[in-house]
Design a protein around this motif. Structure first.
Motif, PDB file in Angstrom:
ATOM      1  N   GLU A 144       0.502 -13.791   1.638  1.00  0.00           N
ATOM      2  CA  GLU A 144      -0.531 -12.781   1.863  1.00  0.00           C
ATOM      3  C   GLU A 144      -1.024 -12.150   0.559  1.00  0.00           C
ATOM      4  O   GLU A 144      -1.777 -11.178   0.576  1.00  0.00           O
ATOM      5  CB  GLU A 144       0.007 -11.681   2.794  1.00  0.00           C
ATOM      6  CG  GLU A 144       0.259 -12.133   4.227  1.00  0.00           C
ATOM      7  CD  GLU A 144      -1.008 -12.520   4.966  1.00  0.00           C
ATOM      8  OE1 GLU A 144      -2.076 -11.947   4.648  1.00  0.00           O
ATOM      9  OE2 GLU A 144      -0.950 -13.389   5.846  1.00  0.00           O
ATOM     10  N   THR A 166      -2.741  -8.240   8.690  1.00  0.00           N
ATOM     11  CA  THR A 166      -2.255  -9.580   9.045  1.00  0.00           C
ATOM     12  C   THR A 166      -0.802  -9.756   8.621  1.00  0.00           C
ATOM     13  O   THR A 166       0.005 -10.313   9.358  1.00  0.00           O
ATOM     14  CB  THR A 166      -3.128 -10.660   8.369  1.00  0.00           C
ATOM     15  OG1 THR A 166      -4.481 -10.461   8.756  1.00  0.00           O
ATOM     16  CG2 THR A 166      -2.695 -12.054   8.789  1.00  0.00           C
ATOM     17  N   LYS A 218       1.470  -7.943  10.981  1.00  0.00           N
ATOM     18  CA  LYS A 218       1.580  -8.664  12.252  1.00  0.00           C
ATOM     19  C   LYS A 218       2.569  -9.824  12.142  1.00  0.00           C
ATOM     20  O   LYS A 218       3.408 -10.036  13.031  1.00  0.00           O
ATOM     21  CB  LYS A 218       0.199  -9.180  12.662  1.00  0.00           C
ATOM     22  CG  LYS A 218       0.157  -9.814  14.044  1.00  0.00           C
ATOM     23  CD  LYS A 218      -1.265 -10.241  14.387  1.00  0.00           C
ATOM     24  CE  LYS A 218      -1.303 -10.897  15.772  1.00  0.00           C
ATOM     25  NZ  LYS A 218      -2.692 -11.323  16.124  1.00  0.00           N
ATOM     26  N   ARG A 219       2.497 -10.564  11.043  1.00  0.00           N
ATOM     27  CA  ARG A 219       3.400 -11.707  10.854  1.00  0.00           C
ATOM     28  C   ARG A 219       4.842 -11.243  10.665  1.00  0.00           C
ATOM     29  O   ARG A 219       5.774 -11.843  11.219  1.00  0.00           O
ATOM     30  CB  ARG A 219       2.942 -12.516   9.636  1.00  0.00           C
ATOM     31  CG  ARG A 219       1.608 -13.231   9.848  1.00  0.00           C
ATOM     32  CD  ARG A 219       1.175 -13.951   8.583  1.00  0.00           C
ATOM     33  NE  ARG A 219       2.077 -15.035   8.252  1.00  0.00           N
ATOM     34  CZ  ARG A 219       2.040 -15.724   7.114  1.00  0.00           C
ATOM     35  NH1 ARG A 219       1.115 -15.418   6.193  1.00  0.00           N
ATOM     36  NH2 ARG A 219       2.893 -16.698   6.877  1.00  0.00           N
TER      37      ARG A 219
END
Length: 486
Positions: free
Chosen positions: A394, A344, A347-348
């Protein structure tokens, strides 16, 4: 008053309960301004329902107690009646009372003994059932790590969609990992103090200084972790930015993803990368695949460990827990777990880099961002702030002292591969060291002295690496090295 047929028609239309309460209101047996119990039950809230349920349970208990009291009363009356018949011709009431008291005491003692025996039997049966259940199921894996073992719901559809093995019981897990069931029980149980450690622990020096703590699993645990890697983790799709510990990818593919000689290269390291990934995060990862809290907990126990300190107690070495369970460096499963958990975040970050014209790659905790002159260079401070927000959100942290901003006049490198020139290469210092090793080996060879095996192995390894990085650029040095090795 309506006829009987009219009443039947109303009962048929309204229902028996509603019709009854309607008539009760008409005749004054139920206040018309109050809702009927049926209406109240239909419109009650969750709190009302819980309160009603509690009242009903209390009423049931009271009813049982009253029934028991009446039963005792009937028994006493029966006894008295029997005694009255027995002593109807006598006036010795003291004797009657004494006999009654003795009879009742005997019965009371007998009943208490019977109830005690029943309780003991139930206790034994319960203990035996619990021991049997414990022997057939893993019910506890350690204090602080067993909270989700009661959750057995498996998302079979999600697992099947992702081509992952469906595992619903601990025995199925042991079979998948190709280990004995008792071994699985042993490997997944956490103790704060142990006498046998499942890991070999040692430190290796870092190039930048300091040491890196490595925990390598022992045979049985390593076998289980490798099966988890092959049967589950390697089937999960990863981000394109990840280049570490993936088949067909390496530090070389990560370096080649960037344009050689970029106008700007930023290298960032994440702080305490493996220790930041805790048992809870690993368990959550397995749950996201579709596994139940039960199976996810067992898998997470196999893939995490805690730091321990050896301590001699009464002549015996004990290993004392000094940290929560975290991801070990040295496990075959750990690198792939980091890639999945960083998916994730990758991806960000990729989305941010796309907007600003950066190329992004990540090898474990090493992150590289390059920017060419085709697009206007963004403000570096603003970019780093945006990057830090994503990374922090994150659950990771940037190691500020390892953040390097490199221009064309600096040595630009991505995970040790130099990308300054039109062709990628290795650092000059590294080349000089290899050149010196080859020169010294040639001198020994020319004098007829055998080249030490350690020197040969060092030269062979470095030549192999040069071939991998850029065989054309280092062709002459590779040939010299090969000649020395003949």
């Amino acid at each position: 008053m309506g006829t009987r047929d009219e009443y039947r028609k109303q009962v048929h239309q309204m229902g028996k309960k509603e019709f009854t309460f309607l008539k009760m209101q008409e005749y004054g047996f139920w206040p018309s301004h109050l809702p009927t119990p049926y209406e109240r039950q239909q419109n009650e809230t969750q709190e009302d329902f819980e309160a009603r349920k509690q009242l009903l349970e209390s009423f049931q208990k009271l009813s049982e107690q009253v029934a028991e009291a009446y039963e005792q009363k009937r028994e006493i009356e029966k006894k008295l009646s029997s005694l009255q018949k027995q002593y109807q011709n006598t006036q010795d009431y003291e004797k009657m009372r004494s006999v009654v008291a003795q009879e009742m005491m005997k019965e009371s003692i007998a009943k208490r003994a019977e109830k005690k025996a029943q309780r003991e039997l139930q206790k034994q049966q319960k203990a035996q059932a619990w021991q049997k259940k414990k022997s057939e199921n893993i019910l506890f894996v350690g204090r602080g790590y067993s909270s989700l073992l009661c959750k057995k719901e498996t998302d079979i559809q999600k697992l099947t969609k992702n081509h992952l093995p469906v595992i619903q019981t601990d025995k199925e897990l042991a079979e998948l990992l190709q280990i004995e069931y008792n071994t699985l029980r042993y490997l997944t149980y956490h103790r704060d103090v142990i006498t046998f450690d499942h890991y070999y622990r040692f430190d290796v020096p870092k190039k930048s200084g300091g040491t890196r703590h490595i925990a390598a699993p022992k045979t049985q645990l390593k076998k289980a972790q490798r099966q988890i890697l092959e049967q589950i983790l390697q089937k999960i799709e990863l981000s394109d930015a990840a280049h570490g510990f993936i088949k067909s990818k390496s530090i070389l593919t990560g370096a080649k993803a960037h344009t050689t000689g970029p106008d700007l290269l930023i290298n960032i390291d994440l702080e305490d990368f493996f220790p930041t990934i805790t048992f809870e995060r690993v368990r959550g990862m397995y749950q996201s695949f579709g596994y139940s809290g039960y199976i996810a907990s067992l898998l997470a126990m196999l893939c995490t460990y805690c730091e321990r300190m050896p301590l001699a107690i009464k002549g015996e070495t004990k290993y004392i827990k000094t940290s929560p369970r975290i991801l070990p460096q040295g496990s075959p499963a750990s690198p792939m777990i980091t890639n999945i958990i960083c998916k994730t975040m990758d991806k960000r970050i990729y989305g941010l880099c796309q907007k600003l014209g950066f190329t992004y790659t990540r090898y474990a905790d090493d992150m590289s961002f390059s920017h060419s002159g085709k697009n206007e260079e963004p403000a570096i401070g603003s970019f780093l702030n945006s990057l830090a927000k994503i990374i922090e959100s994150e659950g990771f942290h940037i190691k500020k002292e390892k953040t390097h901003i490199l221009r064309k006049n600096n040595r630009q490198y991505v995970t040790g591969i130099v990308i300054n020139h039109n062709q990628i290469g290795v650092p000059r210092k590294w080349v000089k060291t290899l050149r010196a090793s080859i020169y010294n080996a040639e001198k020994l060879k020319n004098t007829g002295t055998p080249v030490p095996n350690q020197t040969k192995q060092e030269i062979a390894g470095k030549i192999t690496w040069l071939k991998t990085v850029n065989a054309v650029r280092y062709e002459k040095m590779i040939q010299k090295g090969m000649a020395v090795l003949k």
